[in-house]
Design a protein around this motif. Structure first.
Motif, mmCIF file in Angstrom:
data_model
loop_
_atom_site.group_PDB
_atom_site.id
_atom_site.type_symbol
_atom_site.label_atom_id
_atom_site.label_comp_id
_atom_site.label_asym_id
_atom_site.label_seq_id
_atom_site.Cartn_x
_atom_site.Cartn_y
_atom_site.Cartn_z
ATOM 1 N N LYS A 17 0.874 -1.171 0.000
ATOM 2 C CA LYS A 17 0.000 0.000 0.000
ATOM 3 C C LYS A 17 0.908 1.216 0.000
ATOM 4 N N ILE A 18 0.760 2.050 -1.024
ATOM 5 C CA ILE A 18 1.671 3.170 -1.247
ATOM 6 C C ILE A 18 0.889 4.481 -1.181
ATOM 7 N N MET A 19 1.465 5.454 -0.476
ATOM 8 C CA MET A 19 0.868 6.788 -0.379
ATOM 9 C C MET A 19 1.874 7.811 -0.911
ATOM 10 N N ILE A 20 1.407 8.641 -1.838
ATOM 11 C CA ILE A 20 2.258 9.663 -2.445
ATOM 12 C C ILE A 20 1.510 10.987 -2.430
ATOM 13 N N GLU A 21 2.224 12.066 -2.112
ATOM 14 C CA GLU A 21 1.608 13.389 -2.141
ATOM 15 C C GLU A 21 2.277 14.259 -3.190
ATOM 16 N N CYS A 22 1.498 15.180 -3.699
ATOM 17 C CA CYS A 22 1.985 16.209 -4.609
ATOM 18 C C CYS A 22 1.602 17.550 -4.008
ATOM 19 N N LEU A 23 2.582 18.419 -3.837
ATOM 20 C CA LEU A 23 2.383 19.707 -3.175
ATOM 21 C C LEU A 23 2.139 20.833 -4.173
ATOM 22 N N ASP A 24 1.669 21.944 -3.644
ATOM 23 C CA ASP A 24 1.498 23.187 -4.405
ATOM 24 C C ASP A 24 0.605 23.026 -5.627
ATOM 25 N N VAL A 25 -0.539 22.391 -5.420
ATOM 26 C CA VAL A 25 -1.531 22.225 -6.481
ATOM 27 C C VAL A 25 -2.545 23.358 -6.344
ATOM 28 N N ALA A 26 -2.820 24.033 -7.432
ATOM 29 C CA ALA A 26 -3.731 25.181 -7.411
ATOM 30 C C ALA A 26 -5.151 24.759 -7.029
ATOM 31 N N PRO A 27 -5.801 25.528 -6.158
ATOM 32 C CA PRO A 27 -7.155 25.191 -5.731
ATOM 33 C C PRO A 27 -8.162 25.124 -6.874
ATOM 34 N N GLY A 28 -7.925 25.901 -7.924
ATOM 35 C CA GLY A 28 -8.848 25.898 -9.053
ATOM 36 C C GLY A 28 -8.811 24.640 -9.893
ATOM 37 N N SER A 29 -7.719 23.918 -9.839
ATOM 38 C CA SER A 29 -7.593 22.710 -10.661
ATOM 39 C C SER A 29 -7.436 21.435 -9.845
ATOM 40 N N GLY A 30 -7.122 21.541 -8.562
ATOM 41 C CA GLY A 30 -6.868 20.365 -7.733
ATOM 42 C C GLY A 30 -8.016 19.382 -7.619
ATOM 43 N N PRO A 31 -9.240 19.834 -7.298
ATOM 44 C CA PRO A 31 -10.336 18.885 -7.136
ATOM 45 C C PRO A 31 -10.632 18.077 -8.407
ATOM 46 N N GLN A 32 -10.645 18.745 -9.562
ATOM 47 C CA GLN A 32 -10.903 18.018 -10.808
ATOM 48 C C GLN A 32 -9.740 17.100 -11.162
ATOM 49 N N ALA A 33 -8.515 17.536 -10.910
ATOM 50 C CA ALA A 33 -7.349 16.692 -11.164
ATOM 51 C C ALA A 33 -7.426 15.406 -10.339
ATOM 52 N N ALA A 34 -7.875 15.514 -9.094
ATOM 53 C CA ALA A 34 -8.002 14.323 -8.248
ATOM 54 C C ALA A 34 -8.983 13.324 -8.856
ATOM 55 N N ILE A 35 -10.106 13.813 -9.344
ATOM 56 C CA ILE A 35 -11.102 12.946 -9.989
ATOM 57 C C ILE A 35 -10.520 12.311 -11.239
ATOM 58 N N ASP A 36 -9.895 13.118 -12.087
ATOM 59 C CA ASP A 36 -9.339 12.620 -13.350
ATOM 60 C C ASP A 36 -8.243 11.589 -13.120
ATOM 61 N N ILE A 37 -7.364 11.853 -12.172
ATOM 62 C CA ILE A 37 -6.250 10.930 -11.911
ATOM 63 C C ILE A 37 -6.761 9.622 -11.326
ATOM 64 N N GLU A 38 -7.699 9.687 -10.406
ATOM 65 C CA GLU A 38 -8.249 8.440 -9.861
ATOM 66 C C GLU A 38 -8.903 7.612 -10.968
ATOM 67 N N GLN A 39 -9.647 8.256 -11.850
ATOM 68 C CA GLN A 39 -10.278 7.530 -12.956
ATOM 69 C C GLN A 39 -9.234 6.948 -13.912
ATOM 70 N N GLU A 40 -8.171 7.694 -14.156
ATOM 71 C CA GLU A 40 -7.081 7.186 -15.006
ATOM 72 C C GLU A 40 -6.529 5.890 -14.449
ATOM 73 N N PHE A 41 -6.293 5.848 -13.155
ATOM 74 C CA PHE A 41 -5.765 4.632 -12.540
ATOM 75 C C PHE A 41 -6.803 3.509 -12.542
ATOM 76 N N ARG A 42 -8.059 3.828 -12.289
ATOM 77 C CA ARG A 42 -9.102 2.793 -12.247
ATOM 78 C C ARG A 42 -9.347 2.167 -13.617
ATOM 79 N N ILE A 43 -9.291 2.979 -14.673
ATOM 80 C CA ILE A 43 -9.646 2.500 -16.015
ATOM 81 C C ILE A 43 -8.435 2.011 -16.801
ATOM 82 N N HIS A 44 -7.316 2.740 -16.744
ATOM 83 C CA HIS A 44 -6.192 2.456 -17.642
ATOM 84 C C HIS A 44 -4.942 1.897 -16.970
ATOM 85 N N ARG A 45 -4.845 1.974 -15.674
ATOM 86 C CA ARG A 45 -3.645 1.494 -14.966
ATOM 87 C C ARG A 45 -4.074 0.492 -13.899
ATOM 88 N N THR A 46 -4.718 -0.556 -14.360
ATOM 89 C CA THR A 46 -5.378 -1.511 -13.463
ATOM 90 C C THR A 46 -4.410 -2.404 -12.691
#
Length: 87
Positions: free
Chosen positions: A3-32
């Motif tokens: 179980k691996i935990m990684i953080e990315c710092l200094d993410v802009a508030p205007g793009s962070g929430p959508q980026a989180a959704i997009d990245i999680e979906q990328e891993f669920r669909i394409h990086r299984t």
């Protein structure tokens, strides 16, 4: 299994929430090969948590997270492996 935990710092508030959704979906669909991915945004940080059976140091997940950040976010701060736990 790791179980691996990684953080990315200094993410802009205007793009962070959508980026989180997009990245999680990328891993669920394409990086299984990474199981049970979760990506969240809070306080200027993206946190990715995933499991796999081959990445004892977390560097493979870090590399793939970086690729996703480049594709979905563009600019961001430093990235850190917070933990790698054998489960």
């Amino acid at each position: 299994m790791y179980k691996i935990m990684i953080e990315c710092l200094d993410v802009a508030p205007g793009s962070g929430p959508q980026a989180a959704i997009d990245i999680e979906q990328e891993f669920r669909i394409h990086r299984t090969w990474h199981e049970r991915p979760s990506c969240t945004y809070a306080n200027g940080k993206l946190l990715l948590i995933a499991r796999n059976d081959f990445d004892a140091d977390g560097k493979a997940l870090l590399d793939e997270f970086w690729d996703c950040l480049a594709a979905y976010l563009g600019e961001h701060g430093s990235m850190h492996i917070l933990s790698v736990e054998q489960v």
